[in-house]
Write a protein that holds these residues in place. Structure first.
Motif, short mmCIF file in Angstrom:
data_model
loop_
_atom_site.label_atom_id
_atom_site.label_comp_id
_atom_site.label_asym_id
_atom_site.label_seq_id
_atom_site.Cartn_x
_atom_site.Cartn_y
_atom_site.Cartn_z
N GLU A 1 0.89 -1.31 -0.05
CA GLU A 1 0.04 -0.12 -0.08
C GLU A 1 0.91 1.37 -0.07
N SER A 2 0.48 2.05 -0.79
CA SER A 2 1.36 3.29 -1.04
C SER A 2 2.65 3.04 -1.40
N GLY A 3 3.00 2.14 -1.93
CA GLY A 3 4.38 1.50 -2.24
C GLY A 3 4.99 2.46 -3.18
N ALA A 4 4.48 2.92 -4.35
CA ALA A 4 5.09 3.58 -5.36
C ALA A 4 5.65 5.02 -4.88
N SER A 5 4.69 5.61 -3.91
CA SER A 5 5.13 6.98 -3.49
C SER A 5 6.42 6.76 -2.38
N PHE A 6 6.48 5.59 -1.69
CA PHE A 6 7.42 5.29 -0.81
C PHE A 6 8.84 5.07 -1.63
N ARG A 7 8.53 4.33 -2.61
CA ARG A 7 9.72 3.81 -3.38
C ARG A 7 10.39 4.93 -4.03
N ASP B 1 14.93 8.51 -4.64
CA ASP B 1 15.07 9.66 -4.81
C ASP B 1 16.27 10.30 -3.95
N ALA B 2 16.02 9.76 -2.90
CA ALA B 2 17.00 10.16 -1.68
C ALA B 2 18.32 9.62 -1.80
N VAL B 3 18.26 8.38 -2.17
CA VAL B 3 19.45 7.71 -2.37
C VAL B 3 20.39 8.47 -3.67
N ALA B 4 19.76 8.69 -4.84
CA ALA B 4 20.34 9.14 -5.77
C ALA B 4 20.72 10.60 -5.56
N LYS B 5 19.87 11.47 -5.17
CA LYS B 5 20.28 12.78 -4.70
C LYS B 5 21.50 12.80 -3.59
N ASN B 6 21.31 12.15 -2.58
CA ASN B 6 22.25 12.42 -1.49
C ASN B 6 23.24 11.49 -1.52
N ARG B 7 23.37 10.58 -2.38
CA ARG B 7 24.25 9.35 -2.54
C ARG B 7 24.45 8.45 -1.14
N SER B 8 23.06 8.19 -0.70
CA SER B 8 22.78 7.63 0.71
C SER B 8 23.26 6.13 0.53
N LEU B 9 23.88 5.73 1.72
CA LEU B 9 24.43 4.31 1.87
C LEU B 9 23.06 3.65 2.62
N ILE B 10 22.73 2.52 2.20
CA ILE B 10 21.55 1.64 2.71
C ILE B 10 22.28 0.42 3.50
N ALA B 11 22.12 0.36 4.82
CA ALA B 11 22.45 -1.10 5.55
C ALA B 11 21.43 -1.77 5.52
N SER B 12 21.73 -3.03 5.71
CA SER B 12 20.32 -4.02 5.56
C SER B 12 20.18 -4.66 6.93
N GLY B 13 19.09 -4.86 7.51
CA GLY B 13 18.60 -5.60 8.55
C GLY B 13 18.16 -6.63 8.14
N TYR B 14 18.16 -7.28 6.86
CA TYR B 14 17.46 -8.53 6.60
C TYR B 14 18.30 -9.56 7.42
N ALA B 15 18.04 -11.01 7.35
CA ALA B 15 18.60 -12.01 7.98
C ALA B 15 19.66 -12.56 7.28
N GLU B 16 20.28 -11.93 6.37
CA GLU B 16 21.59 -12.38 5.89
C GLU B 16 22.66 -12.45 6.83
N GLY B 17 23.23 -13.72 6.95
CA GLY B 17 24.17 -14.24 8.09
C GLY B 17 23.48 -14.97 9.19
N ARG B 18 22.41 -15.24 9.24
CA ARG B 18 21.55 -16.08 10.06
C ARG B 18 21.33 -17.38 9.82
N SER B 19 22.10 -18.44 10.20
CA SER B 19 21.85 -19.75 9.67
C SER B 19 20.37 -20.26 9.79
N GLY B 20 19.91 -20.73 8.77
CA GLY B 20 18.67 -21.39 9.11
C GLY B 20 17.27 -20.45 8.83
N HIS B 21 17.67 -19.41 8.33
CA HIS B 21 16.69 -18.24 7.85
C HIS B 21 16.85 -17.72 6.72
#
Length: 379
Positions: A101-107, A112-132
């Motif tokens: 819901e409201s995904g297009a405007s959020f995206r 836009d912020a990443v492109a304009k500000n050259r922002s770096l995004i860190a990931s809090g996904y489960a990468e690195g957790r065995s079995g997930h």
């Protein structure tokens, strides 16, 4: 054509000057906790590599991206490892938007912020957790007035000290106790987000892979995307796309790390010519597998078959990388190993390829499921 030339040419075309600046920094400093590599990556616009051109990014194709990643990994392994999940997160943000819901405007606002500000995004996904699974939530959000209170921890979390934004899959817990998956994106300086030392070994220390904790972090509704109840099949497709991109980026990164040792063998003319040629064939076969997967992505050949192919690619590239590293170290010789800390560093850093998900057990189950007509199981 010189070894790695095509990859470096692609990097120079998309990120002119970056490889040269990285090459000017002594390797031991480049791979130290005080490394300037991540700052240089931002300065030269590396953050925008996979941001679509419509959002002000470079709009690199999957093929161009894996060549850039291989080139950077051969120069600065920690940088390539650190930014792998940034590239993954950009891809996920772009893919997730239409499901929510409201995904297009959020995206649009985030990219836009990443492109304009050259922002770096860190990931809090489960990468690195065995079995997930890669998208399995590591944090939980509880509904509160005006938004959510978010708590949880991700370790290791690359880019932890340089991140501008933190994105994560999040378990949204309602007042009735039921949970659903959502997407969270927060500024890194949001109160309640803290970084704690975690990485204790020397290889890849410049990737800033420490622990990120969220302690009752208030997230307004505008920072959280909830999946609609009808998004089941789309989320399956998203999970497949996530697996494909993740495995491709991991394989490209460590092919690049191993390529640095192969390049050294060629430059120093170590060993018989037949062995040098065999080493080139070995690592170039890994690169070709990765590029083949990238071409499938460019053809929009996603889905279950491509997800399976991404696993085949990753787990074929993985032993090629470790074999090529061992062979290159042997060919460089004991005196080079003793006198050049870089050789031991690259050899150690390349071994980290085996730690990224899925586990070999989960991969094996996925392959068996695939060839017996069952949906792939990702963990």
């Amino acid at each position: 054509m010189r070894f790695l030339r095509r990859d470096h040419d692609t990097c120079e075309a998309l990120l002119p000057g970056l490889a040269g600046r990285l090459s000017d920094v002594p390797f031991d400093r480049l791979e130290s906790p005080q490394s300037p590599a991540i700052a240089l990556f931002k300065e030269y616009g590396g953050t925008n590599l996979l941001v679509p051109g419509d959002y002000g990014g470079l709009g690199a194709s999957a093929l161009e991206a894996v060549r850039v990643i291989r080139a950077l990994a051969s120069l600065a392994p920690s940088l390539a490892v650190a930014t792998a999940m940034h590239h993954f997160s950009v891809g996920m943000l772009f893919s997730l938007g239409p499901l929510y819901e409201s995904g297009a405007s959020f995206r649009t606002s985030v990219l836009d912020a990443v492109a304009k500000n050259r922002s770096l995004i860190a990931s809090g996904y489960a990468e690195g957790r065995s079995g997930h699974g890669i998208l399995t939530p590591t944090v939980e959000a509880r509904e509160t007035a005006g938004g959510y209170l978010v708590s949880g921890s991700k370790k290791p979390c690359s880019l932890s000290r340089s991140m501008d934004l933190l994105t994560a899959s999040v378990a949204l817990r309602g007042h009735d106790g039921a949970t659903e998956m959502g997407l969270l994106v927060l500024p890194a300086d949001t109160p309640g987000i803290s970084v704690h030392d975690f990485w204790s070994t020397f290889p890849l220390v410049a990737a800033e892979s420490h622990e990120v904790r969220l302690t009752d972090v208030f997230a307004g509704a505008e920072h959280v995307l909830r999946a609609p109840t009808s998004a089941g099949e789309q989320l399956d497709a998203l999970n497949e796309a996530g697996v494909i991109w993740f495995q491709m980026i991991v394989a490209a990164t460590y092919t690049g790390v191993a390529s640095a040792l192969v390049d050294q063998v060629l430059r120093d003319k170590r060993g018989p010519v037949e062995e040098r040629a065999g080493l080139c064939l070995l690592i170039e076969s890994a690169a070709s597998l990765v590029e083949g997967l990238a071409r499938r992505i460019m053809d929009d050949d996603l889905g279950n078959d491509c997800a399976a192919a991404s696993l085949f690619t990753r787990f074929t590239v993985q032993p090629i990388v470790t074999r090529a590293v061992a062979q290159a170290v042997e060919m460089l010789g004991g005196m080079a190993f003793i006198t050049s800390p870089k050789i031991a560093y690259l050899a150690s850093a390349a071994q980290a390829v085996v730690f990224h998900p899925p586990s070999r057990t989960s991969m094996s189950q996925a392959v068996v499921d695939y060839y017996t007509g069952k949906p792939l199981f990702f963990s």
